[in-house]
Design a protein around this motif. Structure first.
Motif, PDB file in Angstrom:
ATOM      1  N   LEU A 114      34.265  36.902  14.954  1.00 25.46           N
ATOM      2  CA  LEU A 114      33.714  35.552  14.813  1.00 25.46           C
ATOM      3  C   LEU A 114      33.712  34.816  16.150  1.00 25.46           C
ATOM      4  N   LYS A 115      34.831  34.885  16.868  1.00 27.75           N
ATOM      5  CA  LYS A 115      34.922  34.218  18.170  1.00 27.75           C
ATOM      6  C   LYS A 115      33.941  34.834  19.170  1.00 27.75           C
ATOM      7  N   PHE A 116      33.799  36.154  19.114  1.00 28.76           N
ATOM      8  CA  PHE A 116      32.905  36.847  20.039  1.00 28.76           C
ATOM      9  C   PHE A 116      31.457  36.427  19.817  1.00 28.76           C
ATOM     10  N   ILE A 117      31.023  36.405  18.555  1.00 23.62           N
ATOM     11  CA  ILE A 117      29.644  36.027  18.234  1.00 23.62           C
ATOM     12  C   ILE A 117      29.382  34.582  18.634  1.00 23.62           C
ATOM     13  N   PHE A 118      30.373  33.716  18.427  1.00 22.00           N
ATOM     14  CA  PHE A 118      30.235  32.316  18.830  1.00 22.00           C
ATOM     15  C   PHE A 118      30.062  32.211  20.343  1.00 22.00           C
ATOM     16  N   LYS A 119      30.917  32.901  21.090  1.00 25.88           N
ATOM     17  CA  LYS A 119      30.861  32.834  22.552  1.00 25.88           C
ATOM     18  C   LYS A 119      29.597  33.489  23.104  1.00 25.88           C
ATOM     19  N   ASP A 120      29.111  34.532  22.425  1.00 27.71           N
ATOM     20  CA  ASP A 120      27.919  35.241  22.893  1.00 27.71           C
ATOM     21  C   ASP A 120      26.686  34.333  22.885  1.00 27.71           C
ATOM     22  N   GLY A 121      26.634  33.448  21.892  1.00 33.83           N
ATOM     23  CA  GLY A 121      25.562  32.454  21.862  1.00 33.83           C
ATOM     24  C   GLY A 121      24.275  32.873  21.186  1.00 33.83           C
ATOM     25  N   THR A 122      24.137  34.145  20.802  1.00 34.17           N
ATOM     26  CA  THR A 122      22.885  34.570  20.175  1.00 34.17           C
ATOM     27  C   THR A 122      22.810  34.128  18.711  1.00 34.17           C
ATOM     28  N   GLY A 123      23.951  34.130  18.043  1.00 34.24           N
ATOM     29  CA  GLY A 123      24.002  33.629  16.664  1.00 34.24           C
ATOM     30  C   GLY A 123      23.657  34.635  15.597  1.00 34.24           C
ATOM     31  N   ALA A 124      23.026  35.777  15.966  1.00 32.44           N
ATOM     32  CA  ALA A 124      22.651  36.770  14.959  1.00 32.44           C
ATOM     33  C   ALA A 124      22.726  38.167  15.567  1.00 32.44           C
ATOM     34  N   PHE A 125      23.033  39.158  14.725  1.00 30.49           N
ATOM     35  CA  PHE A 125      23.163  40.527  15.210  1.00 30.49           C
ATOM     36  C   PHE A 125      23.031  41.495  14.042  1.00 30.49           C
ATOM     37  N   SER A 126      22.755  42.736  14.365  1.00 34.62           N
ATOM     38  CA  SER A 126      22.754  43.797  13.362  1.00 34.62           C
ATOM     39  C   SER A 126      23.656  44.920  13.873  1.00 34.62           C
ATOM     40  N   ILE A 127      23.969  45.857  13.003  1.00 35.05           N
ATOM     41  CA  ILE A 127      24.872  46.951  13.361  1.00 35.05           C
ATOM     42  C   ILE A 127      24.245  48.279  12.964  1.00 35.05           C
ATOM     43  N   LYS A 128      24.351  49.258  13.851  1.00 37.95           N
ATOM     44  CA  LYS A 128      23.885  50.606  13.517  1.00 37.95           C
ATOM     45  C   LYS A 128      24.767  51.635  14.217  1.00 37.95           C
ATOM     46  N   LYS A 129      24.710  52.864  13.734  1.00 34.04           N
ATOM     47  CA  LYS A 129      25.483  53.943  14.356  1.00 34.04           C
ATOM     48  C   LYS A 129      24.681  54.549  15.499  1.00 34.04           C
ATOM     49  N   GLY A 130      25.373  54.757  16.603  1.00 39.96           N
ATOM     50  CA  GLY A 130      24.723  55.382  17.744  1.00 39.96           C
ATOM     51  C   GLY A 130      24.725  56.892  17.601  1.00 39.96           C
ATOM     52  N   ILE A 131      24.201  57.581  18.623  1.00 40.70           N
ATOM     53  CA  ILE A 131      24.147  59.038  18.612  1.00 40.70           C
ATOM     54  C   ILE A 131      25.549  59.631  18.527  1.00 40.70           C
ATOM     55  N   ASP A 132      26.513  58.926  19.130  1.00 41.44           N
ATOM     56  CA  ASP A 132      27.902  59.396  19.111  1.00 41.44           C
ATOM     57  C   ASP A 132      28.651  58.976  17.855  1.00 41.44           C
ATOM     58  N   GLU A 133      27.877  58.440  16.862  1.00 42.48           N
ATOM     59  CA  GLU A 133      28.439  58.018  15.579  1.00 42.48           C
ATOM     60  C   GLU A 133      29.265  56.732  15.673  1.00 42.48           C
ATOM     61  N   LYS A 134      29.338  56.147  16.862  1.00 40.76           N
ATOM     62  CA  LYS A 134      30.059  54.886  17.009  1.00 40.76           C
ATOM     63  C   LYS A 134      29.162  53.718  16.599  1.00 40.76           C
ATOM     64  N   LEU A 135      29.764  52.705  15.979  1.00 38.77           N
ATOM     65  CA  LEU A 135      28.999  51.538  15.551  1.00 38.77           C
ATOM     66  C   LEU A 135      28.608  50.703  16.760  1.00 38.77           C
ATOM     67  N   GLN A 136      27.377  50.233  16.753  1.00 41.82           N
ATOM     68  CA  GLN A 136      26.865  49.433  17.858  1.00 41.82           C
ATOM     69  C   GLN A 136      26.355  48.095  17.348  1.00 41.82           C
ATOM     70  N   PHE A 137      26.677  47.032  18.076  1.00 42.92           N
ATOM     71  CA  PHE A 137      26.144  45.709  17.767  1.00 42.92           C
ATOM     72  C   PHE A 137      24.797  45.569  18.473  1.00 42.92           C
ATOM     73  N   ILE A 138      23.761  45.233  17.729  1.00 44.24           N
ATOM     74  CA  ILE A 138      22.418  45.118  18.293  1.00 44.24           C
ATOM     75  C   ILE A 138      22.004  43.638  18.333  1.00 44.24           C
ATOM     76  N   GLY A 139      21.429  43.222  19.455  1.00 45.14           N
ATOM     77  CA  GLY A 139      20.889  41.870  19.558  1.00 45.14           C
ATOM     78  C   GLY A 139      21.789  40.875  20.254  1.00 45.14           C
ATOM     79  N   LEU A 140      22.891  41.356  20.855  1.00 46.75           N
ATOM     80  CA  LEU A 140      23.828  40.462  21.533  1.00 46.75           C
ATOM     81  C   LEU A 140      23.603  40.462  23.041  1.00 46.75           C
ATOM     82  N   ASN A 141      24.006  39.391  23.682  1.00 50.48           N
ATOM     83  CA  ASN A 141      23.908  39.300  25.139  1.00 50.48           C
ATOM     84  C   ASN A 141      25.007  40.100  25.831  1.00 50.48           C
TER      85      ASN A 141
END
Length: 199
Positions: A114-141
């Motif tokens: 919550l604090k990270f998204i607030f500080k990032d300033g974009t306000g919205a994001f999505s999540i998907k698994k990368g090629i390495d199967e790790k979760l990635q936050f998409i749409g953040l600065n």
């Protein structure tokens, strides 16, 4: 004393829940019954507040006309939401835990997100698994740190907790992103201010 809109809403909501709990599912409970019940319980200030405001009177009548089980469920959901905010607030956490020791609390990871998204300033994001199967936050600065995602296997659970608290909006077909809410921004600010005061 009902000094603010928030105080009035919290008081009336809790009293409506208590009133409905006093009655069986077959007792609909009309406005006059609620006023009588409030008077018997010595909530005279609330009675005065409700009867002097036509809009409030109409609203209470509309609420009481709902199906008993649905109304009880909605009041409980509202009560749970208010409690979730209280137990995760630095100011009210101790009191909330004293009232209900078993109440769920946001994890450290959830608060960090919550604090990270607030500080990032974009306000919205999505999540998907990368090629390495790790979760990635998409749409953040800014790229999330490993410290923020200290428990990645519980990420979905933490995101759902943030949604249940009203801090994020859940992704939909029309908007496939998590979006921080005004309430989420205010709570993130309170967490950051509390951390600053401890330094």
């Amino acid at each position: 004393m009902l000094t603010t809109g928030t105080a009035a809403l919290a008081t009336i909501t809790s009293l409506l829940a208590a009133f409905k709990a006093d009655r069986s599912a077959t007792q609909q409970g009309e406005f006059n019954d609620f006023i009588t019940w409030l008077t018997e319980k010595n909530h005279n200030q609330v009675v005065e507040f409700l009867t002097q405001n036509q809009t409030t009177t109409i609203s209470i009548k509309t609420i009481l006309n709902q199906n008993h089980e649905q109304l009880v469920e909605r009041l409980k959901s509202l009560e749970d939401a208010m409690f979730s905010i209280a137990i995760n607030s630095p100011t009210f956490q101790t009191l909330a835990k004293a009232i209900n020791p078993e109440a769920p609390e946001l994890s450290i990871q959830a608060k960090n997100i919550l604090k990270f998204i607030f500080k990032d300033g974009t306000g919205a994001f999505s999540i998907k698994k990368g090629i390495d199967e790790k979760l990635q936050f998409i749409g953040l600065n800014t790229r999330p740190s490993n410290e923020m995602l200290s428990e990645p296997r519980f990420l979905q659970e933490d995101l759902e907790s943030l949604v249940n608290c009203g801090f994020f909006l859940f992704p939909t077909n029309n908007n496939p992103q998590y979006s921080i809410t005004r309430q989420g921004i205010k709570f993130a600010q309170s967490l950051i201010e509390a951390e600053s005061s401890e330094i």
